[in-house]
Design a protein around this motif. Sequence first.
Motif, PDB file in Angstrom:
ATOM      1  N   PHE A  58      -6.666 -13.435   2.969  1.00 56.23           N
ATOM      2  CA  PHE A  58      -6.124 -14.777   3.228  1.00 56.23           C
ATOM      3  C   PHE A  58      -4.928 -15.064   2.327  1.00 56.23           C
ATOM      4  O   PHE A  58      -3.930 -15.645   2.762  1.00 56.23           O
ATOM      5  N   LYS A  59      -5.040 -14.670   1.071  1.00 58.65           N
ATOM      6  CA  LYS A  59      -3.913 -14.793   0.149  1.00 58.65           C
ATOM      7  C   LYS A  59      -3.387 -13.392  -0.141  1.00 58.65           C
ATOM      8  O   LYS A  59      -4.001 -12.629  -0.873  1.00 58.65           O
ATOM      9  N   LYS A  60      -2.269 -13.052   0.482  1.00 54.51           N
ATOM     10  CA  LYS A  60      -1.692 -11.709   0.360  1.00 54.51           C
ATOM     11  C   LYS A  60      -0.763 -11.667  -0.847  1.00 54.51           C
ATOM     12  O   LYS A  60       0.090 -12.539  -0.995  1.00 54.51           O
ATOM     13  N   SER A  69      -7.131  -4.374   5.658  1.00 61.23           N
ATOM     14  CA  SER A  69      -7.492  -5.146   4.464  1.00 61.23           C
ATOM     15  C   SER A  69      -6.328  -6.016   4.003  1.00 61.23           C
ATOM     16  O   SER A  69      -6.537  -7.085   3.415  1.00 61.23           O
ATOM     17  N   TYR A  70      -5.095  -5.583   4.304  1.00 57.04           N
ATOM     18  CA  TYR A  70      -3.927  -6.422   3.989  1.00 57.04           C
ATOM     19  C   TYR A  70      -3.881  -7.629   4.918  1.00 57.04           C
ATOM     20  O   TYR A  70      -3.680  -8.766   4.473  1.00 57.04           O
ATOM     21  N   TYR A  71      -4.050  -7.399   6.228  1.00 54.16           N
ATOM     22  CA  TYR A  71      -3.926  -8.504   7.182  1.00 54.16           C
ATOM     23  C   TYR A  71      -5.014  -9.557   6.958  1.00 54.16           C
ATOM     24  O   TYR A  71      -4.737 -10.755   6.978  1.00 54.16           O
ATOM     25  N   PHE A  98      -7.805  -0.749  -4.696  1.00 52.87           N
ATOM     26  CA  PHE A  98      -7.315   0.514  -4.137  1.00 52.87           C
ATOM     27  C   PHE A  98      -7.666   0.547  -2.649  1.00 52.87           C
ATOM     28  O   PHE A  98      -8.669   1.152  -2.266  1.00 52.87           O
ATOM     29  N   PRO A  99      -6.868  -0.104  -1.823  1.00 56.18           N
ATOM     30  CA  PRO A  99      -7.223  -0.237  -0.399  1.00 56.18           C
ATOM     31  C   PRO A  99      -7.330   1.092   0.334  1.00 56.18           C
ATOM     32  O   PRO A  99      -8.206   1.269   1.183  1.00 56.18           O
ATOM     33  N   VAL A 116       0.875  -1.186   0.000  1.00 61.62           N
ATOM     34  CA  VAL A 116       0.000   0.000   0.000  1.00 61.62           C
ATOM     35  C   VAL A 116       0.911   1.234   0.000  1.00 61.62           C
ATOM     36  O   VAL A 116       0.924   2.028   0.945  1.00 61.62           O
ATOM     37  N   MET A 117       1.663   1.411  -1.062  1.00 59.74           N
ATOM     38  CA  MET A 117       2.640   2.501  -1.135  1.00 59.74           C
ATOM     39  C   MET A 117       1.982   3.875  -1.093  1.00 59.74           C
ATOM     40  O   MET A 117       2.581   4.849  -0.630  1.00 59.74           O
TER      41      MET A 117
END
Length: 606
Positions: free
Chosen positions: A379-381, A374-376, A388-389, A257-258
């Motif tokens: 399940f599949k990162k 939303s990253y954590y 666009f989180p 998430v830069m």
Amino acid sequence: APPCPSPTQICVSKCPERYMTYLTAYGTPGDLGYYRNFCVPESNPRKAPIEALKDKECPAMLIPSTPLARRCFPAIQAKKGVIMVGNETTYDDGRGHRRNVTELLEGAKKANVVLETRQLAMKIFEDYTVSWYWIIIGLVIAMVASLVFIVLLRFLAGIMVWVMIVMVILVLGYGIFHCYMEYAKLKGEAGSDVSLTELGFQTDLRVYLHLRQTWLAFLIILCVLELVIVLLLIFLRKRILIAIALIKEASRAVGHVMSSLLFPLCTFFLLCLCIAYWASTAVFLSTSNEAVYKVFNESACPFSGQTCRPETFNTSNVTKLCPDAQCLFAFYGGETAYHKYLIVLQFFNVFMFFWLANFVIALGQVTLAGAFASYYWAFKKPDDMPAFPLFSAFGRALRYHTGSLAFGSLVLAIVQVIRVTLEYLDHRLKAAENKFAKFLLSCLKCCFWCLEKFIKFLNRNAYIMIAIYGTNFCTSARNAFFLLMRNIIRVAVLDKVTDFLFFLGKLLIVGSVGILAFFFFTHRIKLVQDTAPPLNYYWVPILTVIVGSYLIAHGFFSVYGMCVDTLFLCFLEDLERNDGSAEKPYFMSPNLRKLLKKTNKGQPDA
């Protein structure tokens, strides 16, 4: 121009250019016409000089002056070491005597301070005009260094933490060895066996270094500290490893998430709008007063102290009953209810500023928390993450959580306004002799300072829970508080480890960029010696680069800190709600599962 609100000041179109007294000008029509430019507009030209000076309608003397900061100051200059005003070294004081212009210096000291300040500001501005692009380059270097440091934490966080722990142990070990050697060296020396109680208090602290008991006390203290640190490492080893793993995971999350690294610019822009709104409103309220004029007189007068209007004063009954009465400016204010409650409006303006500023900060925190959550919980990162989180989290915050953010900001704003009120009361009571009141005020200030820190901590974690579950503020704050209390040791360890890494990162970035700027702007780098611009004060761009580098590093690490806190709360929720079964799999990364010896049934750990 209309007179300023003071009987001794007027606004003029041009400063005087020659020496002249009113008595000498009165006898010459041409000089009197020039002199009248510096009298009160409504003054009577036929009035006798003594009466005009008594009524303060005209100045007693004119001195060659120069405009500065919209004021006329004596035009003092030095030629070959001789002080001159208007190319003259003496002036007529109106009594037939010639005086030296150096007597005007005392009255012009403040003008010199203003002039020197203006010259300093001009030189600083010149330095900025020739070095602004190099300053921007330095800030870009700080931005790149901050980004690189965050990326390297993925690989070097563990090394930096353990190296620092080992360094602390080694330093304490050397301290123990040094204290023992000093203790042994003083054995048998005269006076070294005197106890600290027998010696008493000494202003020269070096005396205590000649006592064996002093070094024995140091030795015992350092041994206890060494033992405590070793025991903490033994019992908290696993928690330190978890903290390091979470920091590494946060580096990966920021990498996915830069855009989050640029989000503080949005928060900064909104805060600037809040500050601009508060400042403009405060200035408007402060300048909404009216000039109040009152009747002043030297003899007894029934109208003394009453308000008056200068435009109609000379034709009113007051001048007939009290010939020596004058209508003079008293103060800025008003008699209406609006003017009486201006302080209440200013207080409300301050409260609204705190509320808006806290709301903007809360909006930024819940947006970042939503993006990193939303990253954590993917399940599949990073395949299961939204496209666009950050924008998705921002939209959810505005659409669903505005009320919760406003309520949390309101609670914090109330405490901050109370703190401001206490500071104001403390300022007013500085001259008071009531010791109990001062003590009580100091206790209240300390209590509300602690309360503000606690509410900020609670709000931060409540916003994370809001971003994860979408619950209201009170429910989120309660759940976050009890979740952290159930894992208080993990919280303390993670907090100290991240604080150390952030301190080290800021120190490295600001220090390295500051040293580079110092060597560049002082022409000490031979490769670019001719490229560096000539400066009046080389510290101007250096300090700008240092302060800017710190703000940039602080902005980057604030995002990173929010990421660590969000992942930590998600991690704790993951441990309590899931068990690794097919129905409730762990969402944590394989590294964290391996560290905790947790597995997802039917799912590989690598």
